[in-house]
Design a protein around this motif. Sequence first.
Motif, mmCIF file in Angstrom:
data_model
loop_
_atom_site.group_PDB
_atom_site.id
_atom_site.type_symbol
_atom_site.label_atom_id
_atom_site.label_comp_id
_atom_site.label_asym_id
_atom_site.label_seq_id
_atom_site.Cartn_x
_atom_site.Cartn_y
_atom_site.Cartn_z
ATOM 1 N N MET A 1 -43.700 -41.981 -26.235
ATOM 2 C CA MET A 1 -43.928 -41.529 -24.859
ATOM 3 C C MET A 1 -44.240 -40.041 -24.872
ATOM 4 N N THR A 2 -45.176 -39.642 -24.022
ATOM 5 C CA THR A 2 -45.546 -38.235 -23.898
ATOM 6 C C THR A 2 -45.398 -37.803 -22.446
ATOM 7 N N ASN A 3 -44.735 -36.681 -22.242
ATOM 8 C CA ASN A 3 -44.524 -36.142 -20.902
ATOM 9 C C ASN A 3 -45.156 -34.764 -20.819
ATOM 10 N N LEU A 4 -46.018 -34.554 -19.832
ATOM 11 C CA LEU A 4 -46.714 -33.286 -19.654
ATOM 12 C C LEU A 4 -46.380 -32.711 -18.287
ATOM 13 N N VAL A 5 -45.902 -31.456 -18.264
ATOM 14 C CA VAL A 5 -45.567 -30.794 -17.005
ATOM 15 C C VAL A 5 -46.283 -29.444 -16.960
ATOM 16 N N PRO A 6 -47.118 -29.189 -15.942
ATOM 17 C CA PRO A 6 -47.807 -27.895 -15.837
ATOM 18 C C PRO A 6 -46.817 -26.735 -15.776
ATOM 19 N N TRP A 7 -47.144 -25.629 -16.448
ATOM 20 C CA TRP A 7 -46.250 -24.472 -16.464
ATOM 21 C C TRP A 7 -45.978 -23.928 -15.064
ATOM 22 N N ARG A 8 -46.997 -23.917 -14.196
ATOM 23 C CA ARG A 8 -46.770 -23.366 -12.848
ATOM 24 C C ARG A 8 -45.732 -24.182 -12.095
ATOM 25 N N GLN A 9 -45.658 -25.465 -12.387
ATOM 26 C CA GLN A 9 -44.633 -26.310 -11.773
ATOM 27 C C GLN A 9 -43.287 -26.067 -12.450
ATOM 28 N N ARG A 10 -43.312 -26.017 -13.775
ATOM 29 C CA ARG A 10 -42.077 -25.877 -14.540
ATOM 30 C C ARG A 10 -41.447 -24.502 -14.337
ATOM 31 N N LEU A 11 -42.283 -23.496 -14.088
ATOM 32 C CA LEU A 11 -41.800 -22.120 -13.930
ATOM 33 C C LEU A 11 -41.918 -21.643 -12.484
ATOM 34 N N SER A 12 -41.846 -22.547 -11.546
ATOM 35 C CA SER A 12 -42.078 -22.214 -10.135
ATOM 36 C C SER A 12 -41.054 -21.223 -9.595
ATOM 37 N N THR A 13 -39.864 -21.155 -10.213
ATOM 38 C CA THR A 13 -38.840 -20.213 -9.758
ATOM 39 C C THR A 13 -38.737 -19.004 -10.682
ATOM 40 N N GLY A 14 -39.610 -18.917 -11.684
ATOM 41 C CA GLY A 14 -39.560 -17.817 -12.636
ATOM 42 C C GLY A 14 -39.226 -18.302 -14.038
ATOM 43 N N THR A 15 -38.880 -17.365 -14.918
ATOM 44 C CA THR A 15 -38.670 -17.695 -16.329
ATOM 45 C C THR A 15 -37.221 -17.993 -16.690
ATOM 46 N N GLU A 16 -36.273 -17.612 -15.836
ATOM 47 C CA GLU A 16 -34.859 -17.741 -16.209
ATOM 48 C C GLU A 16 -34.417 -19.191 -16.333
ATOM 49 N N ILE A 18 -35.995 -21.986 -17.051
ATOM 50 C CA ILE A 18 -36.437 -22.728 -18.230
ATOM 51 C C ILE A 18 -35.756 -22.198 -19.489
ATOM 52 N N GLN A 19 -35.409 -20.907 -19.520
ATOM 53 C CA GLN A 19 -34.657 -20.393 -20.658
ATOM 54 C C GLN A 19 -33.291 -21.063 -20.729
ATOM 55 N N GLY A 20 -32.693 -21.301 -19.574
ATOM 56 C CA GLY A 20 -31.427 -22.031 -19.542
ATOM 57 C C GLY A 20 -31.584 -23.453 -20.053
ATOM 58 N N GLU A 21 -32.712 -24.080 -19.722
ATOM 59 C CA GLU A 21 -32.999 -25.424 -20.200
ATOM 60 C C GLU A 21 -33.128 -25.433 -21.721
ATOM 61 N N VAL A 22 -33.821 -24.441 -22.256
ATOM 62 C CA VAL A 22 -33.990 -24.352 -23.707
ATOM 63 C C VAL A 22 -32.648 -24.120 -24.393
ATOM 64 N N ILE A 23 -31.778 -23.325 -23.792
ATOM 65 C CA ILE A 23 -30.435 -23.128 -24.349
ATOM 66 C C ILE A 23 -29.741 -24.469 -24.514
ATOM 67 N N ARG A 24 -29.835 -25.315 -23.510
ATOM 68 C CA ARG A 24 -29.190 -26.636 -23.596
ATOM 69 C C ARG A 24 -29.795 -27.457 -24.725
ATOM 70 N N TRP A 25 -31.131 -27.421 -24.880
ATOM 71 C CA TRP A 25 -31.778 -28.156 -25.974
ATOM 72 C C TRP A 25 -31.211 -27.721 -27.315
#
Length: 201
Positions: A1-16, A18-25
């Motif tokens: 399975m492949t999931n694609l999410v545009p950056w403007r959608q994923r970063l709609s509130t800024g960069t913080e 998604i950094q928190g999401e990466v920390i969890r990963w």
Amino acid sequence: MTNLVPWRQRLSTGTEDIQGEVIRWYQETRHSKAYLPTMIWGTLQTEAYAGVILRQVVEFLGIPDDVQAGVAKRMERQQVLYDGEHHYDVILGEQALYTNVGGPTVMGGQMERLLRDFDLPSLRLGIVPATAEVGMAPEPGFHMYGDDRVHYELVSSGVDITDAEEIALHNKAFGFLSDAACYGDDAKTLIGKALAFWSGE
């Protein structure tokens, strides 16, 4: 399975966020792999280097400007290098040592950081020399989180791959890259040459 999410959608509130999401990963994955042909792996970036990268992301995508908070989160994520519970197999292209992010002072500091953390027990860092022959066609960089997911960062979107056969191919590709990479003192020598270049020596 492949999931694609545009950056403007994923970063709609800024960069913080998604950094928190990466920390969890990273916290949830004990063993990760990463290949970055042209830039420094985020978990080894200095604060100055990360600030330039996130500033570029904000300006390029036109998203909310929270660079300072995003950088703080990226620095927080680096604690996984020192907790004794995780291991990272990272391969950089030699070009990553020379891609100009922020100028000589930033790049010199970044090379010093690579040399400082090179021998961490949690890290296996290899460099693919610019002239190395690799047994596969050149590919963009990717991150592997255990055996469950591969992540790509494209210009406009983030892509996650979870299909087992595709993940197996990425493991095969990583093996080819690892075979072509320099490790140990040879890799340190390449980083040292880059440090001398950015220091004007």
